[in-house]
Write a protein that holds these residues in place. Structure first.
Motif, PDB file in Angstrom:
ATOM      1  N   SER A 111       0.831  -1.200   0.000  1.00  0.00           N
ATOM      2  CA  SER A 111       0.000   0.000   0.000  1.00  0.00           C
ATOM      3  C   SER A 111       0.869   1.255   0.000  1.00  0.00           C
ATOM      4  O   SER A 111       0.576   2.235  -0.700  1.00  0.00           O
ATOM      5  CB  SER A 111      -0.921   0.004   1.222  1.00  0.00           C
ATOM      6  OG  SER A 111      -1.822  -1.092   1.180  1.00  0.00           O
ATOM      7  N   GLN A 112       1.946   1.217   0.779  1.00  0.00           N
ATOM      8  CA  GLN A 112       2.856   2.359   0.805  1.00  0.00           C
ATOM      9  C   GLN A 112       3.526   2.550  -0.558  1.00  0.00           C
ATOM     10  O   GLN A 112       3.706   3.684  -1.026  1.00  0.00           O
ATOM     11  CB  GLN A 112       3.916   2.153   1.883  1.00  0.00           C
ATOM     12  CG  GLN A 112       3.373   2.195   3.304  1.00  0.00           C
ATOM     13  CD  GLN A 112       4.472   2.015   4.336  1.00  0.00           C
ATOM     14  OE1 GLN A 112       5.482   2.696   4.330  1.00  0.00           O
ATOM     15  NE2 GLN A 112       4.296   1.054   5.219  1.00  0.00           N
ATOM     16  N   ARG A 113       3.892   1.434  -1.198  1.00  0.00           N
ATOM     17  CA  ARG A 113       4.530   1.532  -2.519  1.00  0.00           C
ATOM     18  C   ARG A 113       3.564   2.103  -3.561  1.00  0.00           C
ATOM     19  O   ARG A 113       3.958   2.920  -4.393  1.00  0.00           O
ATOM     20  CB  ARG A 113       5.031   0.158  -2.964  1.00  0.00           C
ATOM     21  CG  ARG A 113       6.308  -0.298  -2.278  1.00  0.00           C
ATOM     22  CD  ARG A 113       6.740  -1.657  -2.771  1.00  0.00           C
ATOM     23  NE  ARG A 113       7.005  -1.664  -4.201  1.00  0.00           N
ATOM     24  CZ  ARG A 113       7.269  -2.767  -4.897  1.00  0.00           C
ATOM     25  NH1 ARG A 113       7.291  -3.936  -4.294  1.00  0.00           N
ATOM     26  NH2 ARG A 113       7.518  -2.688  -6.190  1.00  0.00           N
ATOM     27  N   VAL A 114       2.314   1.666  -3.508  1.00  0.00           N
ATOM     28  CA  VAL A 114       1.319   2.196  -4.460  1.00  0.00           C
ATOM     29  C   VAL A 114       1.150   3.698  -4.270  1.00  0.00           C
ATOM     30  O   VAL A 114       1.131   4.473  -5.234  1.00  0.00           O
ATOM     31  CB  VAL A 114      -0.029   1.462  -4.284  1.00  0.00           C
ATOM     32  CG1 VAL A 114      -1.126   2.179  -5.056  1.00  0.00           C
ATOM     33  CG2 VAL A 114       0.086   0.017  -4.769  1.00  0.00           C
ATOM     34  N   GLY A 115       1.028   4.114  -3.006  1.00  0.00           N
ATOM     35  CA  GLY A 115       0.885   5.546  -2.727  1.00  0.00           C
ATOM     36  C   GLY A 115       2.110   6.338  -3.148  1.00  0.00           C
ATOM     37  O   GLY A 115       2.001   7.432  -3.713  1.00  0.00           O
ATOM     38  N   ALA A 116       3.296   5.779  -2.874  1.00  0.00           N
ATOM     39  CA  ALA A 116       4.534   6.467  -3.244  1.00  0.00           C
ATOM     40  C   ALA A 116       4.684   6.563  -4.760  1.00  0.00           C
ATOM     41  O   ALA A 116       5.133   7.593  -5.281  1.00  0.00           O
ATOM     42  CB  ALA A 116       5.732   5.731  -2.646  1.00  0.00           C
ATOM     43  N   CYS A 117       4.290   5.520  -5.479  1.00  0.00           N
ATOM     44  CA  CYS A 117       4.365   5.545  -6.944  1.00  0.00           C
ATOM     45  C   CYS A 117       3.406   6.584  -7.521  1.00  0.00           C
ATOM     46  O   CYS A 117       3.743   7.283  -8.488  1.00  0.00           O
ATOM     47  CB  CYS A 117       4.059   4.160  -7.516  1.00  0.00           C
ATOM     48  SG  CYS A 117       5.410   2.971  -7.331  1.00  0.00           S
ATOM     49  N   ALA A 118       2.223   6.684  -6.941  1.00  0.00           N
ATOM     50  CA  ALA A 118       1.256   7.678  -7.413  1.00  0.00           C
ATOM     51  C   ALA A 118       1.797   9.091  -7.198  1.00  0.00           C
ATOM     52  O   ALA A 118       1.681   9.961  -8.073  1.00  0.00           O
ATOM     53  CB  ALA A 118      -0.076   7.501  -6.687  1.00  0.00           C
ATOM     54  N   ALA A 119       2.409   9.315  -6.029  1.00  0.00           N
ATOM     55  CA  ALA A 119       2.974  10.633  -5.741  1.00  0.00           C
ATOM     56  C   ALA A 119       4.149  10.943  -6.668  1.00  0.00           C
ATOM     57  O   ALA A 119       4.313  12.076  -7.138  1.00  0.00           O
ATOM     58  CB  ALA A 119       3.416  10.703  -4.283  1.00  0.00           C
ATOM     59  N   LEU A 120       4.973   9.933  -6.950  1.00  0.00           N
ATOM     60  CA  LEU A 120       6.116  10.134  -7.847  1.00  0.00           C
ATOM     61  C   LEU A 120       5.652  10.438  -9.266  1.00  0.00           C
ATOM     62  O   LEU A 120       6.195  11.322  -9.946  1.00  0.00           O
ATOM     63  CB  LEU A 120       7.004   8.891  -7.841  1.00  0.00           C
ATOM     64  CG  LEU A 120       8.239   8.940  -8.755  1.00  0.00           C
ATOM     65  CD1 LEU A 120       9.146  10.090  -8.366  1.00  0.00           C
ATOM     66  CD2 LEU A 120       8.995   7.622  -8.699  1.00  0.00           C
ATOM     67  N   GLU A 141      12.018   3.032  -0.555  1.00  0.00           N
ATOM     68  CA  GLU A 141      12.939   4.101  -0.169  1.00  0.00           C
ATOM     69  C   GLU A 141      13.399   4.900  -1.390  1.00  0.00           C
ATOM     70  O   GLU A 141      13.470   6.139  -1.346  1.00  0.00           O
ATOM     71  CB  GLU A 141      14.164   3.510   0.551  1.00  0.00           C
ATOM     72  CG  GLU A 141      13.855   2.847   1.899  1.00  0.00           C
ATOM     73  CD  GLU A 141      13.227   1.474   1.731  1.00  0.00           C
ATOM     74  OE1 GLU A 141      13.199   0.958   0.591  1.00  0.00           O
ATOM     75  OE2 GLU A 141      12.750   0.924   2.746  1.00  0.00           O
ATOM     76  N   ARG A 142      13.680   4.212  -2.485  1.00  0.00           N
ATOM     77  CA  ARG A 142      14.138   4.909  -3.691  1.00  0.00           C
ATOM     78  C   ARG A 142      13.011   5.768  -4.282  1.00  0.00           C
ATOM     79  O   ARG A 142      13.241   6.902  -4.711  1.00  0.00           O
ATOM     80  CB  ARG A 142      14.622   3.902  -4.729  1.00  0.00           C
ATOM     81  CG  ARG A 142      15.143   4.545  -6.007  1.00  0.00           C
ATOM     82  CD  ARG A 142      15.544   3.512  -7.032  1.00  0.00           C
ATOM     83  NE  ARG A 142      15.997   4.155  -8.258  1.00  0.00           N
ATOM     84  CZ  ARG A 142      16.295   3.493  -9.384  1.00  0.00           C
ATOM     85  NH1 ARG A 142      16.208   2.173  -9.422  1.00  0.00           N
ATOM     86  NH2 ARG A 142      16.684   4.156 -10.454  1.00  0.00           N
ATOM     87  N   THR A 143      11.798   5.230  -4.279  1.00  0.00           N
ATOM     88  CA  THR A 143      10.659   5.977  -4.817  1.00  0.00           C
ATOM     89  C   THR A 143      10.426   7.260  -4.026  1.00  0.00           C
ATOM     90  O   THR A 143      10.232   8.340  -4.603  1.00  0.00           O
ATOM     91  CB  THR A 143       9.391   5.111  -4.775  1.00  0.00           C
ATOM     92  OG1 THR A 143       9.636   3.886  -5.478  1.00  0.00           O
ATOM     93  CG2 THR A 143       8.214   5.821  -5.421  1.00  0.00           C
ATOM     94  N   GLU A 144      10.441   7.159  -2.710  1.00  0.00           N
ATOM     95  CA  GLU A 144      10.199   8.328  -1.877  1.00  0.00           C
ATOM     96  C   GLU A 144      11.331   9.346  -2.006  1.00  0.00           C
ATOM     97  O   GLU A 144      11.093  10.559  -2.008  1.00  0.00           O
ATOM     98  CB  GLU A 144      10.021   7.899  -0.420  1.00  0.00           C
ATOM     99  CG  GLU A 144       8.735   7.106  -0.185  1.00  0.00           C
ATOM    100  CD  GLU A 144       8.571   6.683   1.260  1.00  0.00           C
ATOM    101  OE1 GLU A 144       9.608   6.561   1.956  1.00  0.00           O
ATOM    102  OE2 GLU A 144       7.421   6.471   1.698  1.00  0.00           O
TER     103      GLU A 144
END
Length: 247
Positions: A111-120, A141-144
């Motif tokens: 869920s955190q990865r999906v949210g981080a990808c959307a923000a990126l 970590e890399r996405t954020e």
């Protein structure tokens, strides 16, 4: 005869209970549930029947618990598959082997990865750029970190992209995004100088073309070193030629 028949019925009952117990144990083993130990008992056949009945009761309870756990796991697996689909990734084979607690932890990370990808993705779109093709597979970590860099340095990156466009080259964001603020400032200084040089050269080329056209209209030969003349001299010559034509 009555006592013998009664004992015979007890023996049959015990056999049925034992067979059912083995069957239930086998089914539970397929569900990954440990076998239920036969309770300790003392005495004759009646005690054995009671012990088998108690074991069956425990098995029934264990089976209900196992079925409920399987239902919860199925829901978690479905949620995980949906999150992997949003990331455009295939769920790993190891997902099926995870326990309920591990699956919940995986869901939290996904869920955190999906949210981080959307923000990126939004950060890239704000700059008019597309993210790398494999960004959904990046660690969290890399996405954020990439999103933070794009957001923090957005004004500098936007100017760099604009300057690259003015230079007529490819707009390369990936070559800039990993740089620090100081490095970006230094890069911008170089790009601004190149743009100024390119703009001045293009303006001089345009002015030179106008001068050559005016000379041709006046049927005059171009003076030696015309192309090497500074822009100010070319402008003065053009004004002179245009003034003569007007007169």
């Amino acid at each position: 005869l009555g006592l013998g028949a009664y004992r015979g019925l007890q023996a049959m009952q015990l056999q049925r209970l034992a067979a059912r117990l083995r069957t239930e144990q086998s089914e539970l083993a397929e569900m990954g549930v440990a076998a239920v130990e036969l309770p300790a008992h003392q005495g004759g056949i009646r005690a054995k029947i009671a012990a088998h009945a108690e074991a069956l009761r425990q098995l029934t309870d264990a089976k209900v618990i196992a079925e409920e756990a399987a239902e919860r796991k199925a829901v978690l697996l479905a949620e995980a598959s949906a999150l992997y689909a949003q990331l455009q990734l295939s769920p790993p084979a190891s997902l099926q082997a995870q326990g309920e607690a591990e699956l919940r932890q995986s869901l939290d990370t996904l869920s955190q990865r999906v949210g981080a990808c959307a923000a990126l993705l939004e950060a890239y779109r704000t700059l008019g750029q597309a993210p790398p093709d494999d960004f959904r597979a990046w660690p969290l970590e890399r996405t954020e970190a990439r999103r933070a860099s794009l957001t923090e340095h957005a004004p500098l990156l936007r100017e760099a992209l604009l300057l690259q466009t003015k230079l007529g080259g490819a707009r390369s964001l990936e070559a800039l995004v990993e740089r620090s603020e100081a490095e970006l400032e230094e890069t911008l200084v170089g790009l601004r100088a190149k743009v100024a040089e390119t703009t001045a050269r293009r303006a001089k080329d345009t002015l030179l073309g106008k001068v050559e056209a005016a000379l041709w209209m006046h049927k005059q030969e171009a003076p030696v070193g015309l192309a090497s003349m500074p822009a100010e001299a070319l402008q003065a010559l053009l004004d002179k030629l245009l003034g003569a034509k007007a007169a």
